[in-house]
Design a protein around this motif. Structure first.
Motif, PDB file in Angstrom:
ATOM      1  N   UNK A  71       7.225  -1.119  14.978  1.00 32.85           N
ATOM      2  CA  UNK A  71       6.120  -1.561  14.126  1.00 32.85           C
ATOM      3  C   UNK A  71       4.961  -0.559  14.080  1.00 32.85           C
ATOM      4  N   UNK A  72       4.537   0.020  15.239  1.00 31.38           N
ATOM      5  CA  UNK A  72       3.493   1.056  15.142  1.00 31.38           C
ATOM      6  C   UNK A  72       3.915   2.239  14.275  1.00 31.38           C
ATOM      7  N   UNK A  73       5.194   2.613  14.347  1.00 31.33           N
ATOM      8  CA  UNK A  73       5.668   3.716  13.510  1.00 31.33           C
ATOM      9  C   UNK A  73       5.590   3.346  12.030  1.00 31.33           C
ATOM     10  N   UNK A  74       5.944   2.108  11.706  1.00 37.36           N
ATOM     11  CA  UNK A  74       5.874   1.672  10.314  1.00 37.36           C
ATOM     12  C   UNK A  74       4.430   1.690   9.810  1.00 37.36           C
ATOM     13  N   UNK A  75       3.506   1.224  10.651  1.00 36.88           N
ATOM     14  CA  UNK A  75       2.098   1.196  10.242  1.00 36.88           C
ATOM     15  C   UNK A  75       1.577   2.607  10.008  1.00 36.88           C
ATOM     16  N   UNK A  76       1.968   3.554  10.864  1.00 36.71           N
ATOM     17  CA  UNK A  76       1.537   4.950  10.679  1.00 36.71           C
ATOM     18  C   UNK A  76       2.083   5.528   9.379  1.00 36.71           C
ATOM     19  N   UNK A  77       3.323   5.206   9.059  1.00 34.63           N
ATOM     20  CA  UNK A  77       3.916   5.687   7.804  1.00 34.63           C
ATOM     21  C   UNK A  77       3.160   5.106   6.612  1.00 34.63           C
ATOM     22  N   UNK A  78       2.915   3.796   6.653  1.00 28.77           N
ATOM     23  CA  UNK A  78       2.194   3.147   5.552  1.00 28.77           C
ATOM     24  C   UNK A  78       0.791   3.740   5.416  1.00 28.77           C
ATOM     25  N   UNK A  79       0.109   3.940   6.543  1.00 28.42           N
ATOM     26  CA  UNK A  79      -1.245   4.504   6.508  1.00 28.42           C
ATOM     27  C   UNK A  79      -1.253   5.910   5.910  1.00 28.42           C
ATOM     28  N   UNK A  80      -0.212   6.687   6.172  1.00 31.84           N
ATOM     29  CA  UNK A  80      -0.128   8.034   5.607  1.00 31.84           C
ATOM     30  C   UNK A  80      -0.031   7.988   4.089  1.00 31.84           C
ATOM     31  N   UNK A  81       0.799   7.093   3.574  1.00 34.31           N
ATOM     32  CA  UNK A  81       0.935   6.992   2.123  1.00 34.31           C
ATOM     33  C   UNK A  81      -0.314   6.400   1.483  1.00 34.31           C
ATOM     34  N   UNK A  82      -0.974   5.484   2.165  1.00 32.96           N
ATOM     35  CA  UNK A  82      -2.234   4.946   1.647  1.00 32.96           C
ATOM     36  C   UNK A  82      -3.293   6.046   1.570  1.00 32.96           C
ATOM     37  N   UNK A  83      -3.326   6.916   2.567  1.00 32.65           N
ATOM     38  CA  UNK A  83      -4.271   8.043   2.539  1.00 32.65           C
ATOM     39  C   UNK A  83      -3.985   8.957   1.355  1.00 32.65           C
ATOM     40  N   UNK A  84      -2.698   9.212   1.086  1.00 33.68           N
ATOM     41  CA  UNK A  84      -2.325  10.033  -0.080  1.00 33.68           C
ATOM     42  C   UNK A  84      -2.796   9.374  -1.376  1.00 33.68           C
ATOM     43  N   UNK A  85      -2.563   8.057  -1.502  1.00 35.33           N
ATOM     44  CA  UNK A  85      -2.999   7.345  -2.708  1.00 35.33           C
ATOM     45  C   UNK A  85      -4.520   7.387  -2.850  1.00 35.33           C
ATOM     46  N   UNK A  86      -5.211   7.243  -1.726  1.00 35.06           N
ATOM     47  CA  UNK A  86      -6.672   7.266  -1.745  1.00 35.06           C
ATOM     48  C   UNK A  86      -7.195   8.630  -2.183  1.00 35.06           C
ATOM     49  N   UNK A  87      -6.613   9.685  -1.667  1.00 33.92           N
ATOM     50  CA  UNK A  87      -7.046  11.045  -2.040  1.00 33.92           C
ATOM     51  C   UNK A  87      -6.751  11.338  -3.506  1.00 33.92           C
ATOM     52  N   UNK A  88      -5.611  10.866  -3.999  1.00 33.29           N
ATOM     53  CA  UNK A  88      -5.278  11.070  -5.412  1.00 33.29           C
ATOM     54  C   UNK A  88      -6.272  10.337  -6.311  1.00 33.29           C
ATOM     55  N   UNK A  89      -6.653   9.127  -5.933  1.00 36.88           N
ATOM     56  CA  UNK A  89      -7.613   8.393  -6.744  1.00 36.88           C
ATOM     57  C   UNK A  89      -8.994   9.038  -6.685  1.00 36.88           C
ATOM     58  N   UNK A  90      -9.364   9.553  -5.538  1.00 37.86           N
ATOM     59  CA  UNK A  90     -10.642  10.257  -5.435  1.00 37.86           C
ATOM     60  C   UNK A  90     -10.656  11.499  -6.323  1.00 37.86           C
ATOM     61  N   UNK A  91      -9.511  12.158  -6.438  1.00 40.19           N
ATOM     62  CA  UNK A  91      -9.441  13.400  -7.209  1.00 40.19           C
ATOM     63  C   UNK A  91      -9.387  13.155  -8.716  1.00 40.19           C
ATOM     64  N   UNK A  92      -8.659  12.114  -9.152  1.00 40.46           N
ATOM     65  CA  UNK A  92      -8.392  11.951 -10.589  1.00 40.46           C
ATOM     66  C   UNK A  92      -9.071  10.735 -11.217  1.00 40.46           C
ATOM     67  N   UNK A  93      -9.367   9.719 -10.440  1.00 43.94           N
ATOM     68  CA  UNK A  93     -10.000   8.509 -10.997  1.00 43.94           C
ATOM     69  C   UNK A  93     -11.113   8.063 -10.054  1.00 43.94           C
ATOM     70  N   UNK A  94     -12.078   8.920  -9.862  1.00 47.85           N
ATOM     71  CA  UNK A  94     -13.089   8.688  -8.831  1.00 47.85           C
ATOM     72  C   UNK A  94     -13.916   7.437  -9.115  1.00 47.85           C
ATOM     73  N   UNK A  95     -14.296   7.215 -10.379  1.00 48.51           N
ATOM     74  CA  UNK A  95     -15.114   6.044 -10.690  1.00 48.51           C
ATOM     75  C   UNK A  95     -14.344   4.744 -10.410  1.00 48.51           C
ATOM     76  N   UNK A  96     -13.061   4.727 -10.759  1.00 51.14           N
ATOM     77  CA  UNK A  96     -12.247   3.549 -10.471  1.00 51.14           C
ATOM     78  C   UNK A  96     -12.078   3.380  -8.966  1.00 51.14           C
TER      79      UNK A  96
END
Length: 238
Positions: A71-96
């Motif tokens: 379970x900790x490994x799964x959470x780390x994997x999910x957190x990594x992809x969430x960070x990627x999604x967050x950075x992409x939104x900051x870069x391309x859709x910052x206001x949203x």
């Protein structure tokens, strides 16, 4: 564990086991940000990306992770992809991204994502796991869009406001206002309206399922009573 057929995985994600309407998971972001369609699409796409990526990654490592750290490994994997999604939104859709705020990082705690990683991806090959994540993500996205559209239309009398925040200046004129001088209904814009809207969607799905089940039963042939016996009459002709 026997892998489900692809048709069943697709049907589960989109309808039979929809994470929002059946599992009733991920309600915190679902109810909080669906005041407009653009917010719903933004959060739904981020969730879809995380579901696809985490399911695939979990399936790839499923034979190399011990039960004690699963379970900790799964959470780390999910957190990594969430960070990627967050950075992409900051870069391309910052206001949203600013509008959605804390609900993007909170995808890490979305029970729908961790649940699919544990219940399906960790027990199946990468192909079915990726398909499961895709269908569950699309099913969740569809509910977000329908709920967001319902709340925006009833609450503000409009559709597709601020779509330019997601799709750029070309979408600035996509706003639809079917009613003139519409009196805003604040109840639907606020979280209580989200509860009511989601309840209506769940009731609609249950009603459709019940109707389909009744039609299926009506089309089936009537069963033969097990207690009935055929009596054979024999006689002599003199």
């Amino acid at each position: 564990m026997a892998t489900k057929p692809s048709s069943e995985i697709i049907r589960d994600g989109l309808w039979t086991n929809n994470p929002a309407l059946v599992q009733v998971l991920g309600l915190c972001p679902l109810l909080a940000v669906t005041s407009t369609v653009v917010n719903a699409i933004g959060l739904g796409l981020a969730t879809l990306m995380v579901l696809m990526g985490s399911n695939l990654a979990v399936s790839l490592i499923r034979n190399f992770v011990s039960e004690s750290v699963r379970l900790p490994a799964f959470v780390m994997i999910i957190a990594s992809f969430v960070t990627c999604a967050e950075l992409l939104m900051q870069a391309f859709t910052y206001q949203l991204y600013q509008i959605l705020g804390i609900f993007i990082p909170l995808i890490v705690t979305n029970c729908a994502i961790l649940g699919r990683a544990d219940a399906f991806a960790s027990r199946n090959a990468p192909g079915p796991a990726l398909l499961d994540g895709t269908m569950m993500g699309i099913g969740f996205l569809a509910v977000l869009i329908v709920l967001g559209g319902m709340r925006e239309l009833i609450g503000q009398g409009s559709l597709f406001v601020d779509m330019n925040l997601l799709l750029g200046p070309a979408a600035a004129d996509w706003v639809i206002r079917p009613f003139e001088n519409y009196p805003d209904m604040l109840f639907m814009v606020l979280p209580p309206g989200a509860f009511v809207g989601l309840g209506l969607l769940i009731a609609l799905k249950n009603g459709i399922d019940s109707h389909l089940e009744e039609r299926r039963k009506a089309s089936e042939p009537a069963p033969v009573a097990s207690g009935s016996k055929r009596v054979r009459v024999t006689g002599h002709v003199s």
